[in-house]
Design a protein around this motif. Sequence first.
Motif, PDB file in Angstrom:
ATOM      1  N   MET A 149       6.303  -7.978   6.617  1.00 57.39           N
ATOM      2  CA  MET A 149       6.130  -7.014   5.715  1.00 57.39           C
ATOM      3  C   MET A 149       5.293  -5.750   5.272  1.00 57.39           C
ATOM      4  SD  MET A 149      10.558  -6.912   4.886  1.00 57.39           S
ATOM      5  CE  MET A 149      10.632  -5.398   4.737  1.00 57.39           C
ATOM      6  N   ILE A 150       3.621  -6.797   5.005  1.00 56.33           N
ATOM      7  CA  ILE A 150       2.902  -6.273   4.073  1.00 56.33           C
ATOM      8  C   ILE A 150       2.402  -5.411   5.040  1.00 56.33           C
ATOM      9  CG2 ILE A 150       0.821  -6.864   3.101  1.00 56.33           C
ATOM     10  CD1 ILE A 150       3.413  -8.439   1.884  1.00 56.33           C
ATOM     11  N   HIS A 151       1.984  -4.396   4.874  1.00 55.88           N
ATOM     12  CA  HIS A 151       0.882  -3.215   4.733  1.00 55.88           C
ATOM     13  C   HIS A 151      -0.304  -3.100   5.589  1.00 55.88           C
ATOM     14  CE1 HIS A 151      -1.007   0.630   5.815  1.00 55.88           C
ATOM     15  NE2 HIS A 151      -0.166   1.384   5.983  1.00 55.88           N
ATOM     16  N   PRO A 152      -0.997  -3.075   6.783  1.00 54.63           N
ATOM     17  CA  PRO A 152      -1.493  -3.815   7.179  1.00 54.63           C
ATOM     18  C   PRO A 152      -2.811  -3.694   6.346  1.00 54.63           C
ATOM     19  CG  PRO A 152      -0.826  -2.514   9.159  1.00 54.63           C
ATOM     20  CD  PRO A 152      -0.203  -2.521   7.695  1.00 54.63           C
ATOM     21  N   ASP A 153      -3.166  -2.671   5.666  1.00 54.16           N
ATOM     22  CA  ASP A 153      -4.014  -1.823   4.548  1.00 54.16           C
ATOM     23  C   ASP A 153      -4.022  -2.342   2.993  1.00 54.16           C
ATOM     24  OD1 ASP A 153      -4.724  -0.172   6.621  1.00 54.16           O
ATOM     25  OD2 ASP A 153      -4.058   1.477   4.996  1.00 54.16           O
ATOM     26  N   ASP A 154      -3.200  -3.280   2.967  1.00 50.63           N
ATOM     27  CA  ASP A 154      -2.838  -4.267   1.794  1.00 50.63           C
ATOM     28  C   ASP A 154      -3.285  -5.634   2.036  1.00 50.63           C
ATOM     29  OD1 ASP A 154      -2.318  -1.577   0.809  1.00 50.63           O
ATOM     30  OD2 ASP A 154      -0.248  -2.137   0.124  1.00 50.63           O
ATOM     31  N   LEU A 155      -3.106  -6.071   3.601  1.00 47.95           N
ATOM     32  CA  LEU A 155      -3.186  -7.774   3.941  1.00 47.95           C
ATOM     33  C   LEU A 155      -4.063  -8.251   2.533  1.00 47.95           C
ATOM     34  CD1 LEU A 155      -2.563  -7.334   7.701  1.00 47.95           C
ATOM     35  CD2 LEU A 155      -1.221  -9.002   5.937  1.00 47.95           C
ATOM     36  N   ILE A 172      -1.790 -13.452 -13.000  1.00 48.97           N
ATOM     37  CA  ILE A 172      -1.401 -11.620 -11.729  1.00 48.97           C
ATOM     38  C   ILE A 172      -1.023 -10.692 -11.549  1.00 48.97           C
ATOM     39  CG2 ILE A 172      -2.544 -11.588  -9.547  1.00 48.97           C
ATOM     40  CD1 ILE A 172      -3.832 -15.004  -9.991  1.00 48.97           C
ATOM     41  N   GLU A 173      -1.542  -9.970 -11.733  1.00 46.07           N
ATOM     42  CA  GLU A 173      -0.577  -8.378 -11.569  1.00 46.07           C
ATOM     43  C   GLU A 173      -1.019  -7.520 -10.434  1.00 46.07           C
ATOM     44  OE1 GLU A 173       0.750  -5.197 -13.588  1.00 46.07           O
ATOM     45  OE2 GLU A 173       1.846  -6.263 -14.435  1.00 46.07           O
ATOM     46  N   GLY A 174      -0.516  -7.420  -9.468  1.00 43.99           N
ATOM     47  CA  GLY A 174      -0.939  -6.502  -7.983  1.00 43.99           C
ATOM     48  C   GLY A 174       0.323  -5.491  -7.243  1.00 43.99           C
ATOM     49  N   ASP A 175      -0.205  -4.845  -7.470  1.00 44.66           N
ATOM     50  CA  ASP A 175       0.361  -4.040  -6.073  1.00 44.66           C
ATOM     51  C   ASP A 175       0.586  -3.712  -4.837  1.00 44.66           C
ATOM     52  OD1 ASP A 175       1.367  -3.231  -8.565  1.00 44.66           O
ATOM     53  OD2 ASP A 175       0.466  -1.126  -8.972  1.00 44.66           O
ATOM     54  N   PHE A 176       0.952  -3.277  -3.687  1.00 44.03           N
ATOM     55  CA  PHE A 176       0.791  -3.614  -3.073  1.00 44.03           C
ATOM     56  C   PHE A 176       2.119  -2.900  -2.151  1.00 44.03           C
ATOM     57  CE2 PHE A 176       2.908  -7.118  -3.405  1.00 44.03           C
ATOM     58  CZ  PHE A 176       4.246  -7.528  -2.408  1.00 44.03           C
ATOM     59  N   ARG A 177       1.756  -2.300  -1.006  1.00 44.73           N
ATOM     60  CA  ARG A 177       2.771  -1.373  -0.175  1.00 44.73           C
ATOM     61  C   ARG A 177       3.133  -2.542   1.066  1.00 44.73           C
ATOM     62  NH1 ARG A 177      -1.684   2.795   1.647  1.00 44.73           N
ATOM     63  NH2 ARG A 177      -2.147   0.733   1.816  1.00 44.73           N
ATOM     64  N   ILE A 178       4.899  -2.258   1.689  1.00 43.16           N
ATOM     65  CA  ILE A 178       5.776  -3.111   3.170  1.00 43.16           C
ATOM     66  C   ILE A 178       6.099  -1.726   3.217  1.00 43.16           C
ATOM     67  CG2 ILE A 178       5.984  -4.921   0.991  1.00 43.16           C
ATOM     68  CD1 ILE A 178       9.225  -4.112   1.003  1.00 43.16           C
ATOM     69  N   VAL A 180       9.462  -1.490   5.170  1.00 42.52           N
ATOM     70  CA  VAL A 180      10.890  -1.883   5.919  1.00 42.52           C
ATOM     71  C   VAL A 180      11.026  -1.606   6.830  1.00 42.52           C
ATOM     72  CG1 VAL A 180      11.043  -1.474   3.320  1.00 42.52           C
ATOM     73  CG2 VAL A 180      11.793  -0.432   5.183  1.00 42.52           C
ATOM     74  N   PRO A 181      12.141  -2.021   7.401  1.00 41.94           N
ATOM     75  CA  PRO A 181      12.678  -2.200   9.134  1.00 41.94           C
ATOM     76  C   PRO A 181      13.194  -0.792   9.434  1.00 41.94           C
ATOM     77  CG  PRO A 181      14.367  -3.809   7.770  1.00 41.94           C
ATOM     78  CD  PRO A 181      13.368  -2.964   6.335  1.00 41.94           C
ATOM     79  N   ASP A 182      13.059   0.177   8.670  1.00 45.69           N
ATOM     80  CA  ASP A 182      13.394   1.975   9.434  1.00 45.69           C
ATOM     81  C   ASP A 182      12.192   2.525   9.101  1.00 45.69           C
ATOM     82  OD1 ASP A 182      13.168   2.061   6.351  1.00 45.69           O
ATOM     83  OD2 ASP A 182      15.157   2.988   6.341  1.00 45.69           O
ATOM     84  N   GLY A 183      11.403   2.442   8.805  1.00 49.88           N
ATOM     85  CA  GLY A 183       9.946   2.214   9.063  1.00 49.88           C
ATOM     86  C   GLY A 183       9.865   2.994   7.234  1.00 49.88           C
ATOM     87  N   ARG A 184      10.131   2.868   7.049  1.00 50.67           N
ATOM     88  CA  ARG A 184       9.569   3.524   4.854  1.00 50.67           C
ATOM     89  C   ARG A 184       8.979   2.474   4.233  1.00 50.67           C
ATOM     90  NH1 ARG A 184      13.262   3.202   1.758  1.00 50.67           N
ATOM     91  NH2 ARG A 184      14.789   1.789   3.559  1.00 50.67           N
ATOM     92  N   ILE A 185       7.959   3.442   3.662  1.00 49.84           N
ATOM     93  CA  ILE A 185       7.028   2.508   2.831  1.00 49.84           C
ATOM     94  C   ILE A 185       6.906   2.221   1.606  1.00 49.84           C
ATOM     95  CG2 ILE A 185       5.007   2.160   2.498  1.00 49.84           C
ATOM     96  CD1 ILE A 185       3.163   3.807   4.856  1.00 49.84           C
ATOM     97  N   LYS A 186       7.391   1.615   1.106  1.00 46.10           N
ATOM     98  CA  LYS A 186       7.900   0.582  -0.123  1.00 46.10           C
ATOM     99  C   LYS A 186       6.486   0.651  -1.429  1.00 46.10           C
ATOM    100  CE  LYS A 186      11.921  -0.338  -1.136  1.00 46.10           C
ATOM    101  NZ  LYS A 186      12.454  -0.964  -1.664  1.00 46.10           N
ATOM    102  N   TRP A 187       6.108   0.761  -2.713  1.00 43.39           N
ATOM    103  CA  TRP A 187       5.066  -0.202  -2.765  1.00 43.39           C
ATOM    104  C   TRP A 187       6.211  -0.984  -4.040  1.00 43.39           C
ATOM    105  CZ3 TRP A 187       0.150  -0.046  -3.665  1.00 43.39           C
ATOM    106  CH2 TRP A 187      -0.588   1.049  -3.198  1.00 43.39           C
TER     107      TRP A 187
END
Length: 230
Positions: A149-155, A172-178, A180-187
């Motif tokens: 589910m990880i956004h390609p740009d955040d791998l 360690i702390e980090g933000d990334f996008r996923i 979700v199954p319906d196509g929405r992007i979540k941080w």
Amino acid sequence: RIHGLKPEDVSPDQLMVKSLELVHPEDRNQAWNLKDLIQHQGSWNQNEYRILKAEGEERWIRITCDFFEAPYTLIGTAQDITEERQKSIEKDRQTSLLNEGEYVSKTAAFIWDVTTNSVIHSPSIYNIYEFPPELEIQDENVGEYIGKMIHPDDLEQISTISRKIQDGESEIEGDFRIIVPDGRIKWIRMRLGKFLGELQVVGAVQDIKDLKIGETRLAQTNAELAQLIY
């Protein structure tokens, strides 16, 4: 004594009947299936039900029995487990409150084994990652599903976090996008803390979609103010 009966008041041949008469009305179907047990010559392992003593006190009883001489002779034990049950109920209540806290804060705790990519997690992780109900999510494969589910740009961000863990870094702390199954992007914000083993770390993830929206709006407002000042 466990059922609140006195030997002088109940003869041995009436003990079973008198004991079952004390069973809580809501648990009678469960307690009275002893008849089915005898007919099918099965085991009655750790059957638990409530009784109501004469003075109205509610107690939990655990019955364990099996055939000693088939087909009609049983050997077993009866145990008062009221205090044990009360502790279990209180623990469940506290766990429920903690789960509610995670739901409100949109967080989920987990233990991540980097070597196997398995994740032991709290139930809130299902809300954060919005796993489809038809998926059979287990500790062993939840890391695999999340990875997909990880956004390609955040791998690369995730790879960097993994390398830091392997290098022995903590906090360690980090933000990334996923996605979700319906196509929405979540941080998602991931925080990793204490090591439980060589490559096993405890951490938490948080849905920060609203926070990112707020940051974007703030950046836009600051840009507009800067332009206005200019």
